[in-house]
Design a protein around this motif. Structure first.
Motif, PDB file in Angstrom:
ATOM      1  N   GLN A   1       0.818  -1.208   0.000  1.00 44.29           N
ATOM      2  CA  GLN A   1       0.000   0.000   0.000  1.00 44.29           C
ATOM      3  C   GLN A   1       0.856   1.263   0.000  1.00 44.29           C
ATOM      4  OE1 GLN A   1      -3.558   0.063   2.487  1.00 44.29           O
ATOM      5  NE2 GLN A   1      -3.387  -2.159   2.765  1.00 44.29           N
ATOM      6  N   LEU A   2       1.975   1.235   0.718  1.00 47.09           N
ATOM      7  CA  LEU A   2       2.874   2.391   0.702  1.00 47.09           C
ATOM      8  C   LEU A   2       3.469   2.588  -0.689  1.00 47.09           C
ATOM      9  CD1 LEU A   2       4.836   2.107   4.092  1.00 47.09           C
ATOM     10  CD2 LEU A   2       3.064   3.756   3.499  1.00 47.09           C
ATOM     11  N   ARG A   3       3.845   1.488  -1.332  1.00 47.53           N
ATOM     12  CA  ARG A   3       4.405   1.585  -2.679  1.00 47.53           C
ATOM     13  C   ARG A   3       3.375   2.195  -3.632  1.00 47.53           C
ATOM     14  NH1 ARG A   3       5.247  -3.461  -3.661  1.00 47.53           N
ATOM     15  NH2 ARG A   3       7.169  -3.562  -2.460  1.00 47.53           N
ATOM     16  N   GLY A   4       2.111   1.851  -3.422  1.00 50.24           N
ATOM     17  CA  GLY A   4       1.058   2.429  -4.239  1.00 50.24           C
ATOM     18  C   GLY A   4       0.897   3.925  -4.038  1.00 50.24           C
ATOM     19  N   ASN A   5       1.407   4.435  -2.903  1.00 51.17           N
ATOM     20  CA  ASN A   5       1.371   5.873  -2.624  1.00 51.17           C
ATOM     21  C   ASN A   5       2.724   6.535  -2.868  1.00 51.17           C
ATOM     22  OD1 ASN A   5      -1.394   6.657  -1.367  1.00 51.17           O
ATOM     23  ND2 ASN A   5      -0.874   4.733  -0.350  1.00 51.17           N
ATOM     24  N   GLY A   6       3.594   5.849  -3.610  1.00 57.33           N
ATOM     25  CA  GLY A   6       4.869   6.444  -3.986  1.00 57.33           C
ATOM     26  C   GLY A   6       5.936   6.391  -2.918  1.00 57.33           C
ATOM     27  N   ILE A   7       5.788   5.508  -1.944  1.00 55.73           N
ATOM     28  CA  ILE A   7       6.762   5.400  -0.851  1.00 55.73           C
ATOM     29  C   ILE A   7       7.387   4.014  -0.879  1.00 55.73           C
ATOM     30  CG2 ILE A   7       7.110   5.480   1.648  1.00 55.73           C
ATOM     31  CD1 ILE A   7       4.632   7.258   1.818  1.00 55.73           C
ATOM     32  N   HIS A   8       8.694   3.968  -1.030  1.00 58.01           N
ATOM     33  CA  HIS A   8       9.409   2.703  -0.983  1.00 58.01           C
ATOM     34  C   HIS A   8       9.903   2.491   0.448  1.00 58.01           C
ATOM     35  CE1 HIS A   8       9.320   1.994  -5.310  1.00 58.01           C
ATOM     36  NE2 HIS A   8       9.538   3.297  -5.460  1.00 58.01           N
ATOM     37  N   MET A   9       9.433   1.459   1.070  1.00 56.00           N
ATOM     38  CA  MET A   9       9.650   1.229   2.492  1.00 56.00           C
ATOM     39  C   MET A   9      11.129   0.995   2.795  1.00 56.00           C
ATOM     40  SD  MET A   9       7.337  -1.344   4.784  1.00 56.00           S
ATOM     41  CE  MET A   9       7.015  -0.985   6.510  1.00 56.00           C
ATOM     42  N   THR A  10      11.649   1.729   3.767  1.00 58.55           N
ATOM     43  CA  THR A  10      13.042   1.577   4.194  1.00 58.55           C
ATOM     44  C   THR A  10      13.130   0.585   5.344  1.00 58.55           C
ATOM     45  OG1 THR A  10      12.917   3.355   5.831  1.00 58.55           O
ATOM     46  CG2 THR A  10      13.461   3.988   3.556  1.00 58.55           C
ATOM     47  N   GLU A  11      14.353   0.186   5.663  1.00 60.20           N
ATOM     48  CA  GLU A  11      14.550  -0.727   6.783  1.00 60.20           C
ATOM     49  C   GLU A  11      14.101  -0.091   8.095  1.00 60.20           C
ATOM     50  OE1 GLU A  11      15.310  -3.918   6.981  1.00 60.20           O
ATOM     51  OE2 GLU A  11      15.167  -3.888   4.793  1.00 60.20           O
ATOM     52  N   TYR A  12      14.326   1.221   8.222  1.00 55.46           N
ATOM     53  CA  TYR A  12      13.910   1.873   9.470  1.00 55.46           C
ATOM     54  C   TYR A  12      12.382   1.901   9.579  1.00 55.46           C
ATOM     55  CZ  TYR A  12      13.534   5.096  13.380  1.00 55.46           C
ATOM     56  OH  TYR A  12      13.232   5.652  14.593  1.00 55.46           O
ATOM     57  N   GLN A  13      11.698   2.107   8.465  1.00 58.78           N
ATOM     58  CA  GLN A  13      10.235   2.071   8.491  1.00 58.78           C
ATOM     59  C   GLN A  13       9.734   0.688   8.876  1.00 58.78           C
ATOM     60  OE1 GLN A  13       9.764   3.788   4.511  1.00 58.78           O
ATOM     61  NE2 GLN A  13       8.496   5.416   5.393  1.00 58.78           N
ATOM     62  N   ARG A  14      10.398  -0.344   8.372  1.00 56.83           N
ATOM     63  CA  ARG A  14      10.038  -1.705   8.769  1.00 56.83           C
ATOM     64  C   ARG A  14      10.230  -1.881  10.277  1.00 56.83           C
ATOM     65  NH1 ARG A  14      12.668  -2.817   3.811  1.00 56.83           N
ATOM     66  NH2 ARG A  14      11.245  -3.740   2.265  1.00 56.83           N
ATOM     67  N   THR A  15      11.340  -1.343  10.782  1.00 58.15           N
ATOM     68  CA  THR A  15      11.606  -1.438  12.219  1.00 58.15           C
ATOM     69  C   THR A  15      10.509  -0.740  13.018  1.00 58.15           C
ATOM     70  OG1 THR A  15      14.004  -1.517  11.866  1.00 58.15           O
ATOM     71  CG2 THR A  15      13.243  -0.829  14.049  1.00 58.15           C
ATOM     72  N   CYS A  16      10.073   0.429  12.552  1.00 62.46           N
ATOM     73  CA  CYS A  16       9.012   1.169  13.247  1.00 62.46           C
ATOM     74  C   CYS A  16       7.718   0.372  13.271  1.00 62.46           C
ATOM     75  CB  CYS A  16       8.778   2.526  12.579  1.00 62.46           C
ATOM     76  SG  CYS A  16      10.110   3.716  12.829  1.00 62.46           S
ATOM     77  N   VAL A  17       7.394  -0.277  12.144  1.00 64.08           N
ATOM     78  CA  VAL A  17       6.174  -1.089  12.079  1.00 64.08           C
ATOM     79  C   VAL A  17       6.276  -2.286  13.014  1.00 64.08           C
ATOM     80  CG1 VAL A  17       4.756  -2.561  10.594  1.00 64.08           C
ATOM     81  CG2 VAL A  17       5.571  -0.356   9.752  1.00 64.08           C
ATOM     82  N   ILE A  18       7.409  -2.976  12.985  1.00 64.96           N
ATOM     83  CA  ILE A  18       7.605  -4.140  13.848  1.00 64.96           C
ATOM     84  C   ILE A  18       7.498  -3.744  15.321  1.00 64.96           C
ATOM     85  CG2 ILE A  18       9.311  -5.847  14.641  1.00 64.96           C
ATOM     86  CD1 ILE A  18      10.318  -5.935  11.716  1.00 64.96           C
ATOM     87  N   ASN A  19       8.129  -2.635  15.690  1.00 63.36           N
ATOM     88  CA  ASN A  19       8.063  -2.172  17.081  1.00 63.36           C
ATOM     89  C   ASN A  19       6.640  -1.793  17.474  1.00 63.36           C
ATOM     90  OD1 ASN A  19      10.802  -2.550  17.351  1.00 63.36           O
ATOM     91  ND2 ASN A  19      11.341  -0.402  17.042  1.00 63.36           N
ATOM     92  N   SER A  20       5.894  -1.214  16.530  1.00 60.86           N
ATOM     93  CA  SER A  20       4.509  -0.842  16.808  1.00 60.86           C
ATOM     94  C   SER A  20       3.634  -2.082  16.988  1.00 60.86           C
ATOM     95  CB  SER A  20       3.951   0.033  15.687  1.00 60.86           C
ATOM     96  OG  SER A  20       4.605   1.283  15.665  1.00 60.86           O
ATOM     97  N   ILE A  21       3.840  -3.087  16.130  1.00 68.41           N
ATOM     98  CA  ILE A  21       3.089  -4.333  16.256  1.00 68.41           C
ATOM     99  C   ILE A  21       3.353  -4.964  17.619  1.00 68.41           C
ATOM    100  CG2 ILE A  21       2.910  -6.712  15.414  1.00 68.41           C
ATOM    101  CD1 ILE A  21       3.365  -5.613  12.584  1.00 68.41           C
TER     102      ILE A  21
END
Length: 352
Positions: free
Chosen positions: A27-47
């Motif tokens: 969904q982020l890619r569909g909005n023009g955002i290529h997910m970075t490793e730090y963004q993945r870390t933020c999502v994992i920490n939030s989960i």
């Protein structure tokens, strides 16, 4: 709470990550955002943070509205807010949301941005901002001189900390891409407008609000922020919340308000329209939810006290002028009721 071994708990988190991460990345890619490793870390920490909170509530991720949960995690990724940072940048709470047309309730997650989360957003999206340096908390007995200006030349402020006395001002040194450094300052007394907004909002449904507002105004004109907070009559007239007046939270509240007054008003450029919409959505939805919650509390109170006391009808004020500056900030504190609900909720409803 269900007892879980670390291995089982880790396995469950891994499954949750595997379920949501591909959706968010797509969904982020569909909005023009290529997910970075730090963004993945933020999502994992939030989960992990959300799951831990839900386990304490005796429920699981599967019990939460899935579209709400996915959207919340997308917001976290877009803003790059870290739930496990120290100090923390974002937190989560669970609440029940009524479904329209008698459809019952669903469980949803609300996210709130911490004070340091606002700093993180400014660091990433501040207009031409290179570095948001650590803010200064200047106390009463510290030696401090204000910055000076000679044309475009700036004489930096000086600060000799002693660690004694109340925090009387906050200074943010902001370094820009061209090497220029600006010093943004907020004074303790500036927070008086936030407190007054909080007090006026608490009188929104009071049948004596006109009289009480006038009394608060007259007192505030000749007294300081701390004198208002220390005055028993003002505490009662404005129904000041414990988050403002209790010793364990009062100072952190005031410092946070000084910081927010600076950080939220510094211009920002969002390189992606989706990220800008996320910021606006989080803030707007947060304000709307607090208004809805406030209204629900009022309705419940009316039901509980029905026919117990007779009130004289009071003529409502029909005009509510709102002076709004170029940043969309309401300047007339008497009518900034939405902001005051958000301000009070940020400090009093954080479950951590």
């Amino acid at each position: 709470m269900t007892n879980q071994t670390p291995a089982v708990y880790k396995s469950q988190l891994a499954k949750i990550n595997d379920t949501y991460m591909p959706q968010i990345e797509t969904q982020l890619r569909g909005n023009g955002i290529h997910m970075t490793e730090y963004q993945r870390t933020c999502v994992i920490n939030s989960i992990s943070s959300i799951n831990e909170m839900l386990v304490k509530e005796g429920i699981g991720v599967k019990d939460i509205d899935q579209s709400n949960l996915t959207q919340t995690l997308m917001h976290v990724a877009a803003l790059q807010l870290n739930a496990t940072a120290t100090p923390r940048e974002v937190y989560f709470i669970k609440r029940n949301q009524k479904i329209k047309n008698g459809g019952g309730n669903i469980q949803v997650i609300e996210m709130g941005i911490e004070g340091d989360g606002n700093d993180a957003i400014l660091s990433r999206f501040g207009r031409n901002v290179k570095t948001v340096h650590r803010h200064w908390e200047v106390r009463e007995k510290d030696a401090f001189t204000y910055p000076g200006y000679a044309g475009l030349q700036v004489t930096p402020p000086t600060w000799q900390p002693t660690g004694e006395g109340k925090v009387i001002r906050v200074v943010y040194p902001i370094e820009y891409n061209d090497g220029q450094v600006e010093y943004f300052i907020s004074e303790r007394e500036d927070v008086k407008s936030n407190l007054l907004a909080h007090m006026y909002n608490n009188l929104m449904w009071d049948n004596k609000k006109v009289e009480k507002k006038q009394k608060i105004k007259e007192f505030a004109e000749t007294h300081s922020l701390d004198e208002i907070l220390d005055n028993t009559e003002m505490q009662e007239a404005g129904n000041i919340s414990p988050a403002w007046k209790e010793p364990q939270s009062r100072e952190s509240m005031i410092v946070r308000k000084m910081r927010n007054r600076i950080v939220k008003k510094i211009p920002k450029d969002f390189s992606n329209a989706y990220i800008q919409s996320v910021v606006e959505t989080v803030e707007d939805d947060f304000q709307t939810r607090q208004l809805q919650r406030k209204e629900a509390e009022i309705v419940e109170e009316i039901k509980e006290n029905a026919n117990s006391e007779v009130f004289e009808p009071v003529k409502e004020e029909t005009t509510r002028p709102a002076n709004v500056d170029e940043n969309g900030e309401i300047q007339d504190v008497e009518y900034s009721e939405v902001d005051s609900i958000v301000d009070s909720f940020e400090e009093s409803s954080d479950p951590y």
